[in-house]
Scaffold this active site. Structure first.
Site, mmCIF file in Angstrom:
data_model
loop_
_atom_site.group_PDB
_atom_site.id
_atom_site.type_symbol
_atom_site.label_atom_id
_atom_site.label_comp_id
_atom_site.label_asym_id
_atom_site.label_seq_id
_atom_site.Cartn_x
_atom_site.Cartn_y
_atom_site.Cartn_z
ATOM 1 C CB SER A 5 -0.921 0.007 1.222
ATOM 2 O OG SER A 5 -0.173 0.000 2.420
ATOM 3 C CE LYS B 167 -2.974 1.545 5.169
ATOM 4 N NZ LYS B 167 -2.707 0.941 3.864
#
Length: 815
Positions: free
Chosen positions: A654, A697
């Site tokens: 990611s 996040k």
């Protein structure tokens, strides 16, 4: 300059409108009896429950807390008719082989009756039989037999005595037996008188004595036979007397169990043993000193006539459903217990104890798969029982030949059970891969969904579930706003605006805790603020390490910039999971580039802190750079990538968009705005792909920016594919609405680099050239410059890097 606009606040959180509910509080709703969104799992479970064939046992898989065990109990309860009942099982003494107790199957409820009947029979035997031998009729018949034996014996000896008398000899009885002596005038001759007889007379007496001796020996030889006959007649008399007195009791039991052949056979053996052990009933054995110490009664001598009721279904309607929470070997298979007597271990068939397989025989057995396979020998014992379709009670010492001590070997009991294993998916696939017997014994898999669609129908089902839990737990009802907030939180747990989590335990915990906070405030109805407080309290209890991590950043121990600009440096977003708590944290990613021969060094991988997926993402970066910028030129750079100040493993791809942007910044010399953070995966063509935990996040970077003070320039770049997953906290939504924090969705790395640098990325024309003063043009020019330098100075290997190439033989030992 990018033309992308930040997302509007309405796209950052999908609300559940309380107005769509027709109820005011959940007190108006009915309890939820069905399961939400598990159609596939229910169909599979119903098939497995109904398929009574060998090998069609069930494995119910899915995440813990999803209600799998509750669902299976509900399905079994609906499936099992109360009029259907399994069999009772008993163990009785085996009179021919005492070490092999015999198993008897009886219709439900008859096991307890049979045990009571045999106990009553034993009590009657112990009371009646001693009295039989005290009766007048028995004594008269016994005396007659004794008299006849005595007369027969006396008559034989009298005949010998008469013959002797006729010959002038008398038969004498002595303590040592019989002897003959000559007589005269009915007086026994003394040795002196005998010596005075003539020789002819002496010879006659000797011949007669020899003949009489032979005649006496014949009589004496008959005595043992007469005694045996006497004993037989006495025994038959005893048998007749006992059978006359108690035979009707056994006959009554034969009539009671006329339809059960094995019981009638057993009763025949009992009757035979009673006859053979009459003396035990007439004169009970005195207890030994050891028995006195142990407190054992005389009743133990007659335990062979008792019944060990192993499984009793008299009080249970329908087929048994056993949920074994502790599946040890003995708890599954059963055991033979022992008693200690004067340092020795003794046992009998009455000490045989059932296991879960015995209790569930004919019905269903629920087991936790992980608990089962982590108990020594339990998994193998279960497979052996299912394969052989019988339950064989053996100690582990017997099973594995560890001991040679003689012990009981109970007769195996036929097994007809449906086993339901409940576990997670990983365990199912591991067993299917590494245990060939598993797929043969567990042919049906019921796979639970982790999430269900978020629609009006399921929202109402969730509301009914909340009502059910609140009523069951004695909590105040929820109003519409509280229900809506709980549904929104369920969507957040699913990480998708269009899905709801099926982790029912978490929802139940939230209901309990919201009810607690409502009670603390003296409220009779749970409101939205109570649910909010419960969520905040759950996070607060678990976020100590997150607070320490953020403190290290704010104090400058972990270097994270949220303002300014840097070349070759970008804020990536990582996620950490500690138990059930997940949080995001920004990480500084840096890249350096120099002249080389196409080498891209992943420092995490070199020091063995990079996982396979992360290394794959770095290799994709190298492929992207070569395919976009060096199709006709050698890729003449050496580059290094690293997560700064990380001291543990890095896994996942990611961060590949952020890493690629850092590389492009280093090559182009164009600085990256540190007010942004980036997450996303990239493919070989520069397209940005979805990642997980997007909400955590974003919140991780927002928290740092917020504590330092929002400038209005800060924001996060996420993949466009993650737009449907946004369920952000209310403070982030408010900041975005006020223009103090921005969230961008990007589809390509070009869109990302434009936002991060403020410079146009640039698209290649038909000749493959990028526009002037674009990021791509600067990158291409730099790579071209490096290629020219390489040609000028010659191809050189960078000793500090590892060439990115397909693995060859011998690489495994180095990687």
């Amino acid at each position: 300059m990018s033309n992308l606009k930040p997302l509007v606040a309405e796209l950052l959180y999908r609300r559940c409108d309380p107005a769509k509910f027709t109820f005011e509080t959940t007190a108006e709703l009915d309890d939820l009896s069905e399961v939400i969104g598990q159609v596939r799992a229910i169909d599979a479970a119903q098939f497995g429950i109904g398929m009574r064939r060998e090998g069609y046992n069930l494995y119910v898989m899915g995440p813990s807390g999803g209600g799998k065990r509750t669902l299976m109990r509900q399905l079994l309860k609906k499936r099992i008719a109360p009029e259907t009942q399994p069999f009772d099982w008993c163990y009785v003494h085996n009179f021919s082989q005492p070490h092999k107790p015999r198993a008897i199957r009886l219709p439900a409820g008859m096991g307890a009756k049979f045990r009571t009947h045999m106990q009553q029979l034993l009590d009657d035997l112990r009371a009646i039989i001693p009295g039989v031998f005290e009766g007048e009729e028995y004594r008269r018949r016994l005396n007659k037999i004794n008299d006849e034996f005595a007369k027969q014996q006396n008559k034989a000896f009298e005949e010998v005595a008469d013959v002797a008398t006729q010959r002038g000899i008398v038969l004498l009885r002595t303590p040592n037996g019989f002897s003959f002596a000559p007589t005269k005038n009915d007086e026994v001759l003394s040795p002196e008188d005998f010596s005075k007889l003539s020789d002819e007379e002496k010879e006659r007496i000797e011949r007669d004595t020899q003949a009489l001796q032979e005649m006496l020996e014949k009589v004496i030889h008959q005595v043992p036979r007469w005694r045996r006959e006497h004993s037989d007649r006495v025994r038959k008399l005893n048998e007749e007397a006992v059978l006359f007195a108690v035979g009707h009791l056994i006959d009554a039991l034969r009539t009671e169990y006329a339809d059960i052949t094995v019981v009638r056979t057993y009763l025949d053996e009992v009757q035979q043993n009673i006859v053979e052990s009459i003396d035990d009933f007439r004169e009970p054995r005195e207890r030994s000193f050891g028995q006195v110490l142990m407190g054992l009664s005389e009743r133990a001598d007659f335990s062979r006539f008792l019944v060990n009721l192993l499984v009793d279904h008299s009080a249970q309607p329908g087929l048994p459903v056993i949920d074994e929470e502790h599946p040890t070997y003995m708890n599954l298979i059963g055991r033979v217990e022992h008693l200690s007597q004067l340092g020795a271990l003794v046992t009998n068939f009455l000490l045989i104890k059932p296991g879960a397989l015995h209790l569930a025989n004919g019905g269903y057995l629920l087991l936790n798969a992980l608990k089962l396979i982590t108990q020594p020998f339990s998994w193998e014992a279960l497979k052996r029982a299912l394969s052989t379709r019988e339950i064989r009670i053996e100690s582990l010492g017997q099973t594995y030949g560890l001991v040679s001590t003689v012990s009981l070997e109970p007769e195996p009991i036929p097994l007809d059970v449906k086993v339901v294993l409940i576990g997670d998916r990983l365990l199912y696939y591991l067993l299917a891969e590494y245990d060939p017997e598993f797929v043969e014994l567990f042919k049906v898999a019921a796979d639970f969904e982790d999430e269900v669609s978020r629609n009006n129908e399921n929202d109402l089902l969730y509301a009914r579930l909340i009502a059910t839990v609140a009523r069951k737990e004695g909590l105040p009802p929820f109003d519409r706003s509280a229900v809506a907030r709980a549904i929104e939180h369920s969507a957040r747990r699913a990480g998708d605006t269009e899905k709801l989590s099926t982790h029912m335990e978490s929802l139940a915990d939230l209901v309990r805790e919201a009810g607690y906070w409502a009670g603390q405030g003296g409220q009779k109805v749970v409101a939205r603020e109570n649910v909010d407080r419960a969520i905040e309290a759950q996070i607060h209890r678990a976020d100590r390490l997150r607070a320490r991590s953020y403190e290290a950043i704010l104090r400058g121990m972990l270097l994270i910039d949220t303002s300014g600009e840097r070349v070759g440096q970008v804020n990536g977003l990582s996620v950490l999971q500690l138990g059930q708590f997940t949080f995001g944290q920004p990480s500084r990613i840096t890249a350096t580039t120099r002249l080389g021969s196409g080498e891209l060094v992943d420092i995490q991988r070199e020091v063995k802190l990079g996982g396979a997926i992360h290394s794959k993402g770095v290799l994709i970066l190298a492929s992207f750079l070569a395919s976009r910028y060096a199709t006709e030129l050698p890729l003449s750079l050496s580059a290094s990538l690293v997560f700064e100040q990380t001291y543990g493993p890095v896994e996942g791809d990611s961060a590949s968009v952020a890493e690629l942007c850092a590389l492009m910044s280093s090559l182009s010399g164009q600085p990256i705005l540190q007010a942004f953070s980036v997450t996303g995966s990239v493919d070989q063509f520069g397209r940005v792909q979805a990642i997980g935990a997007v909400n955590e996040k974003i919140e991780g970077f927002f928290d740092i920016c917020s504590k330092r003070g929002l400038s209005g320039d800060q924001g996060v770049l996420i993949p466009a594919a993650n737009l449907a997953h946004l369920m952000l906290r209310q403070d982030i939504v408010d900041a975005a609405a006020a223009g103090r924090f921005h969230i961008y969705v990007v589809e390509t790395v070009d869109q990302a680099i434009e936002i991060l640098t403020g410079l146009t990325a640039g698209e290649a024309d038909s000749q493959g050239r990028f526009p002037e003063n674009s990021v791509n043009r600067k990158v291409a020019d730099r790579l071209k410059q490096l290629a020219e330098l390489r040609r000028a100075y010659g191809s050189k290997e960078d000793s500090g890097g590892t060439r990115l190439r397909p693995p060859e033989e011998g690489d495994a030992e180095q990687s």
